[in-house]
Design a protein around this motif. Structure first.
Motif: not given
Length: 738
Positions: A483, A485-486, A517, A520, A526-530
């Motif tokens: 993933y 982004e994270l 995912s 963002r 900003e990445p969002r939570p999984l």
């Protein structure tokens, strides 16, 4: 392409090699299902959820199939409409940006695949051979897949028999549509085969008064390089131009003192009817031109009797340029914006913001599979090892612009006129923005689009074992998924078992973990939570009366974290050009219920397919917004029933006559937009009916047919499962095959 040249080209290709016949010499791939593996509406084998051809009755998966015969009888242009009449509980979320198709499975948005590869989900049934709807766990094979399921479009492939199908249709709403399917072996051999499918439409869209031009072309080439090596190349092209509704209609509910802005069906002046005391508002719309191109290359090689290799590469490109709008909801009180009293119904003012968008997307995908097959006296083993990777090239624009002066935005009511204002009573065809200034000179509103190079590849392994006289079938697997982004990875397991308890009855159970995912944030990247989930299905399949009666029953349960939902407490002032996330993430959500499906074909004349689903999907207590606790998830019919059937006269005076139809019944309420304010798409449910009558005959050794059909005969306000439906229409079509 010049449309004046399109029809002569089609007929030239249709006549090329007419009458050629040749036998297909290469063996069927274990990675595909033969079009002949069907009896009427019933399909014997599937590939979705396993990636290799698997008997439906021996797979511990809940899979529904819409095969070619069923697609022909339903007679629609879009896969969503076909799925609606055959798969209860699979909600169609409506027409979205660029006319893509989206689905909701068991409360969660599903993933759309094309030949097992994820893609942007526009479709045209001219190139679809079959549709497989796999509910439940499939993430280990397809990566970023929601726990609810996937829809896999299997496209038409070239074969060694020369044939042609030409079809023309005229409908009361959509106007004219031409469709063609031309297959030819080339160079007088069955080593090189070519197929061209496509359609051309000039007429209205699913919204009345809005016209479009739509061209779809899909040439496909198959090369039997050696007896053990096959190469398939498919290129899909779509050019679409015209106006379309970007989101939906709104109305102000008088029972709530004009304080809530909620979704509404049509009003009388816009092509339909709504309930008494509903006042229509204005939806965003667009005047757009967009292009889609997709290339897919598949190379399969048989190493020996035990090992096969399959490589897949795809390239998706899309471009849209449009002048569109957004409604500024800032003056609406009880969905979280400013505390402003909405004016009296006779003088409703809704401000809107015209925007200009120039957006391109580009996605590339590679996958390699090695299949090992072994068989002994007591068991069979299929082991599939795969590696996949994707990238998004960074050389494309993704920009939006808004009017720099708020005073240029204008307001909408019944009488006000300005460059950015229309009358509510205007036909939709007149509701375009015609800005006086060049939209490219407006202020930059957003720049989006995360870009990735290939990066680290994802790995997967599945194991399918058949034992105990082929009565016990075990499907297991594991995937290592990244993933980006994270900058994290997850290991996703799956295990399923089906056992033939009697020759007619097989119970099964399957369990898996999924991680998706959330991308963002729009503005700050900003990445969002999984989002992670655990899901299981338990049920049984049956095959009775010498396979005349088949079906399945399933109970399912899904628990999911970090589900993204709209939060009305988060304010977006479009007029000020401010754009950021309007979502929060639930700490927990749950979906549970049961589904049943039955196919019945007692004789060659009659066949039917019906399904029922009951779903309870909601946000668990503990959400950041307390009002969301136990709120239902959106686009989920609590109960749904579908049916489609056909009767065909096979002898006597009326031989060649067939008639049939189907219905979709959804019990409400169905919610849209966000689970807190709970605007209703449909409070009491809806009931829709389609019907057809067809006469088939032969003229000069050519099979022909003529058909009369009706769509949305009972309720033309609602899409099958929550949005808007096409207007009610009557259509006449004719077809020739040779």
């Amino acid at each position: 392409m010049n449309r004046n040249l399109l029809v002569p080209l089609i007929f030239a290709l249709a006549s090329l090699g007419y009458g050629q016949q040749s036998e297909q010499i290469f063996e069927l791939s274990p990675f595909s299902v033969s079009p002949d593996a069907s009896e009427g509406y019933r399909t014997k084998d599937i590939v979705t959820g396993t990636k290799i051809a698997t008997p439906l009755m021996k797979s511990p998966l809940t899979v529904g199939v819409v095969n070619q015969e069923l697609l022909d009888d339903i007679n629609v242009d879009r896969v969503t409409d076909a799925v609606a009449f055959t798969q209860a509980g699979v909600a169609n979320t409506g027409r979205t940006w660029q006319d893509q198709e989206t689905f909701v499975f068991r409360g969660y948005e599903g993933t759309v695949l094309r030949n097992g590869v994820r893609f942007t989900s526009w479709t045209d049934t001219s190139n679809i051979e079959r549709v497989e709807v796999a509910k439940g766990p499939s993430a280990i094979l397809y990566g970023f897949v929601a726990p609810g399921g996937v829809v896999n479009y299997v496209t038409k492939r070239p074969h060694s028999v020369a044939n042609t199908k030409l079809k023309a249709r005229y409908s009361s709403n959509y106007g004219f549509r031409g469709e063609f399917d031309i297959n030819r072996p080339l160079l007088d051999s069955n080593k090189l085969m070519f197929r061209l499918t496509g359609s051309q439409a000039d007429g209205s869209t699913w919204i009345q008064y809005q016209s479009i031009n739509d061209l779809v072309l899909t040439p496909t080439l198959r090369w039997q390089a050696t007896p053990n090596t096959t190469v398939d190349y498919e290129f899909s092209y779509r050019k679409r131009k015209g106006a379309f509704e970007r989101i939906r209609f709104y109305y102000l509910n008088k029972d709530e003192n004009f304080e809530s802005l909620v979704l509404a069906p049509y009003n009388d002046e816009l092509g339909g009817t709504v309930g008494y005391d509903w006042n229509p508002g204005i939806t965003p719309w667009a005047d757009a031109e967009w292009t889609r191109r997709r290339s897919e290359l598949r190379i399969e090689h048989k190493i020996n009797d035990h090992f096969r290799f399959l490589a897949i590469g795809s390239d998706d490109y899309g471009h849209v340029e449009q002048v569109t709008s957004f409604t500024n909801f800032k003056a609406v009180r009880n969905i979280g914006y400013e505390d402003v009293q909405v004016p009296d119904a006779d003088n409703i003012l809704l401000s809107v913001m015209p925007i200009y968008e120039n957006v391109e997307s580009h996605n590339q995908y590679l996958e390699a599979n090695l299949l090992a097959q072994f068989q002994t006296e007591h068991f069979k083993s299929n082991t599939l090892v795969g590696i996949s990777a994707n990238r998004s090239p960074s050389t494309y624009p993704n920009n939006g612009y808004y009017a720099p002066d708020v005073s240029l935005i204008g307001q909408i009511d019944y009488t006000l006129e300005s460059p950015y204002t229309v009358r509510v009573s205007d036909p939709l065809s007149e509701r375009y923005y015609r800005p006086d200034t060049n939209p490219e000179d407006w202020e930059l509103w957003f720049t989006t689009g995360s870009t990735y190079d290939w990066g680290r590849s994802d790995l997967f392994l599945t194991q399918n074992i058949s034992a105990i006289d082929d009565k016990l079938n075990i499907l297991g697997g594991i995937r290592r998924q990244q993933y980006r982004e994270l900058q994290i990875e997850r290991t996703l397991p799956q295990i399923g078992v089906i056992y033939e308890l009697t020759p007619n009855f097989s119970p099964y159970v399957i369990w898996s973990e999924t991680a998706e995912s959330n991308g963002r944030t729009v503005r700050y990247k900003e990445p969002r939570p999984l989002s992670e989930s655990k899901a299981w299905d338990a049920g049984f399949k049956f095959d009775m009366l010498e396979s005349k009666l088949t079906g399945s029953f399933t109970y399912f349960n899904i628990e999911k974290t970090n589900l993204a939902i709209n939060d009305p407490r988060l304010i977006v002032d479009y007029a000020a050009g401010l754009v950021d996330d309007t979502v929060t993430f639930t700490p927990g959500s749950e979906s549970k219920g049961y589904e049943a499906s039955v196919q019945y074909q007692p004789n060659p004349s009659f066949q039917m397919i019906t399904s029922f689903a009951k779903t309870d999907a909601r946000i668990l207590p503990g959400d950041p917004n307390p009002e969301a606790d136990n709120a239902p998830l959106v686009q989920v019919p609590p109960e749904s029933l579908t049916f489609f059937g056909r009767y065909k006269v096979n002898d006597g005076r009326f031989e060649g006559l067939s008639f049939g139809g189907g219905f979709v019944k959804n019990w409400g309420p169905v919610y849209v937009d966000n689970p807190v304010t709970q605007p209703l798409a449909n409070e009491d449910g809806n009931f829709q009916v389609n019907a057809f009558v067809r006469y088939s005959f032969t003229v000069n050794e050519r099979d022909m047919s003529i058909e009369l059909s009706g769509s949305n005969l009972t309720d033309d306000r609602w899409m099958m499962n929550g949005g808007f439906s096409p207007p009610r229409e009557i259509a006449v079509s004719t077809e020739i095959r040779f």
